[in-house]
Design a protein around this motif. Structure first.
Motif, PDB file in Angstrom:
ATOM      1  N   PHE A 206       0.881  -1.186   0.335  1.00  0.00           N
ATOM      2  CA  PHE A 206       0.014   0.232   0.009  1.00  0.00           C
ATOM      3  C   PHE A 206       0.882   0.982   0.320  1.00  0.00           C
ATOM      4  N   VAL A 207       0.459   2.380  -0.516  1.00  0.00           N
ATOM      5  CA  VAL A 207       1.145   3.604  -0.343  1.00  0.00           C
ATOM      6  C   VAL A 207       0.407   4.604   0.227  1.00  0.00           C
ATOM      7  N   TYR A 208       1.735   5.403   1.326  1.00  0.00           N
ATOM      8  CA  TYR A 208       0.730   6.394   1.686  1.00  0.00           C
ATOM      9  C   TYR A 208       1.807   8.062   2.088  1.00  0.00           C
ATOM     10  N   ALA A 209       0.338   8.765   1.398  1.00  0.00           N
ATOM     11  CA  ALA A 209       1.617   9.953   1.483  1.00  0.00           C
ATOM     12  C   ALA A 209       0.769  11.328   2.115  1.00  0.00           C
ATOM     13  N   ARG A 210       1.630  12.654   2.906  1.00  0.00           N
ATOM     14  CA  ARG A 210       1.626  13.117   3.575  1.00  0.00           C
ATOM     15  C   ARG A 210       1.953  14.407   2.885  1.00  0.00           C
ATOM     16  N   LEU A 211       0.289  14.688   2.179  1.00  0.00           N
ATOM     17  CA  LEU A 211       1.012  16.526   1.549  1.00  0.00           C
ATOM     18  C   LEU A 211       0.914  17.307   2.175  1.00  0.00           C
ATOM     19  N   MET A 212       2.183  18.477   2.065  1.00  0.00           N
ATOM     20  CA  MET A 212       2.908  18.788   3.643  1.00  0.00           C
ATOM     21  C   MET A 212       2.338  21.046   2.628  1.00  0.00           C
ATOM     22  N   GLY A 213       2.425  20.551   1.558  1.00  0.00           N
ATOM     23  CA  GLY A 213       2.741  22.295   0.739  1.00  0.00           C
ATOM     24  C   GLY A 213       1.961  22.851   0.279  1.00  0.00           C
ATOM     25  N   SER A 214       0.675  23.029   1.475  1.00  0.00           N
ATOM     26  CA  SER A 214      -0.932  23.886   0.213  1.00  0.00           C
ATOM     27  C   SER A 214      -0.565  25.489   1.569  1.00  0.00           C
ATOM     28  N   SER A 215      -1.050  25.878   0.259  1.00  0.00           N
ATOM     29  CA  SER A 215      -0.869  27.480   0.426  1.00  0.00           C
ATOM     30  C   SER A 215      -2.327  28.706   1.014  1.00  0.00           C
ATOM     31  N   GLU A 216      -2.228  29.225   2.280  1.00  0.00           N
ATOM     32  CA  GLU A 216      -2.695  29.754   2.125  1.00  0.00           C
ATOM     33  C   GLU A 216      -3.571  30.809   1.244  1.00  0.00           C
ATOM     34  N   LYS A 217      -2.976  31.075   0.662  1.00  0.00           N
ATOM     35  CA  LYS A 217      -3.299  32.005  -0.550  1.00  0.00           C
ATOM     36  C   LYS A 217      -4.135  31.214  -1.859  1.00  0.00           C
ATOM     37  N   LEU A 218      -4.093  29.731  -1.640  1.00  0.00           N
ATOM     38  CA  LEU A 218      -5.208  29.207  -2.991  1.00  0.00           C
ATOM     39  C   LEU A 218      -6.329  28.314  -2.105  1.00  0.00           C
TER      40      LEU A 218
END
Length: 294
Positions: A206-218
């Motif tokens: 299985f695969v586990y991704a944690r995406l940490m690059g969100s921007s408050e401007k978007l």
């Protein structure tokens, strides 16, 4: 001509069915559910805080429980969380920091057992992967790390355990670590972050991704093209392939059987996490069970 047209339609239906099946193996969510800024842009006005998990679990397909990292939770809490969420929903659980934030991992046996025996099995079929997060300063020491992996059982109280290793020091970006993780069939977190190693080498089924690059401007934390790209990567993982545009330590293995995929929007501009998760779920064609509950 009619026969060829019919074959074309059948092929299109088959391709569409395969794509739908691949999307169904992908779960997308956020970390936790009690966060004050979400009461402005995710939860409906006036919603009782006691019902926030109930709401979130009907608009997302998974949630990573983070409170378990900071302190021991009660079995009754896990049981309540299971009862508040719909069929098919999944929790991943972050393991106790007392097991992972130590100089000698081989001495973590008591802390590992205390966490696993705290009642996570009460989640039953809603228990997803268990995440073992290591400190950014923790270096890869093969013998000590392997001893720690031997402390992690395959099940607790008859409930299957799937382990995920979130390694945060650059020394883990090595073939030796990758070989060890694959030997024990434990997944490595793919971190979309400039702060930590981004290892797309797969080491489990299985695969586990944690995406940490969100921007408050978007509006959705990530730009539309970025969300489109994550949709394609998740679909590739689910189908048994590997995305060609992510960094890895070793060679990509040959295509294999289908995988379950977990994608969580974590940190970055946390207030955007629910919107990002919902935008990705929309791209996957996911439809929640609806609100309010029947």
């Amino acid at each position: 001509m009619a026969g060829k047209a019919g074959s074309g339609r059948a092929a299109a239906v088959t391709a569409s069915s395969k794509e739908a099946a691949a999307a169904a193996r992908i779960r997308v969510g956020i970390g936790g559910w009690a966060y004050a800024p979400w009461r402005d842009n995710f939860y409906p006005a006036g919603l009782a805080q006691a019902r926030e998990l109930e709401f979130a679990s009907r608009h997302l397909s998974a949630i990573e429980i983070n409170s378990t990292y900071h302190g021991t939770q009660k079995r009754a809490s896990f049981l309540k969380w299971r009862e508040q969420t719909p069929d098919g929903f999944v929790f991943s659980v972050k393991a106790s920091r007392f097991a992972t934030n130590r100089r000698v991992l081989a001495q973590a046996g008591d802390s590992v057992a205390r966490f696993l025996d705290s009642g996570i099995a009460a989640l039953g079929d809603k228990l997803g992967p268990v995440v073992w997060q290591f400190a950014p300063a923790k270096r890869f020491e093969a013998e000590d790390f392997e001893t720690f992996l031997n402390l992690l059982p395959a099940q607790v109280e008859g409930v299957r355990l799937r382990h995920v290793l979130e390694v945060r020091h650059e020394s883990f970006a090595s073939p030796d670590y990758l070989a060890l993780a694959r030997r024990y069939r434990m997944a490595t977190v793919f971190a979309d972050s400039p702060r930590f190693p981004s290892l797309a080498d797969l080491s489990a089924d299985f695969v586990y991704a944690r995406l940490m690059g969100s921007s408050e401007k978007l509006k959705h934390g990530y730009a539309p093209k970025a969300l489109d790209a994550w949709r394609e990567r998740a679909m590739a993982w689910s189908a048994g392939d590997e995305p060609a545009d992510l960094p890895r330590v070793g060679e990509a293995p040959a295509p294999r059987r289908q995988r379950e995929v977990f994608v969580f929007f974590i940190n970055g501009a946390k207030e955007r996490a629910p919107a990002a998760a919902q935008a990705l779920l929309d791209r996957l064609g996911w439809r929640g069970p609806g609100w309010p509950p029947a």
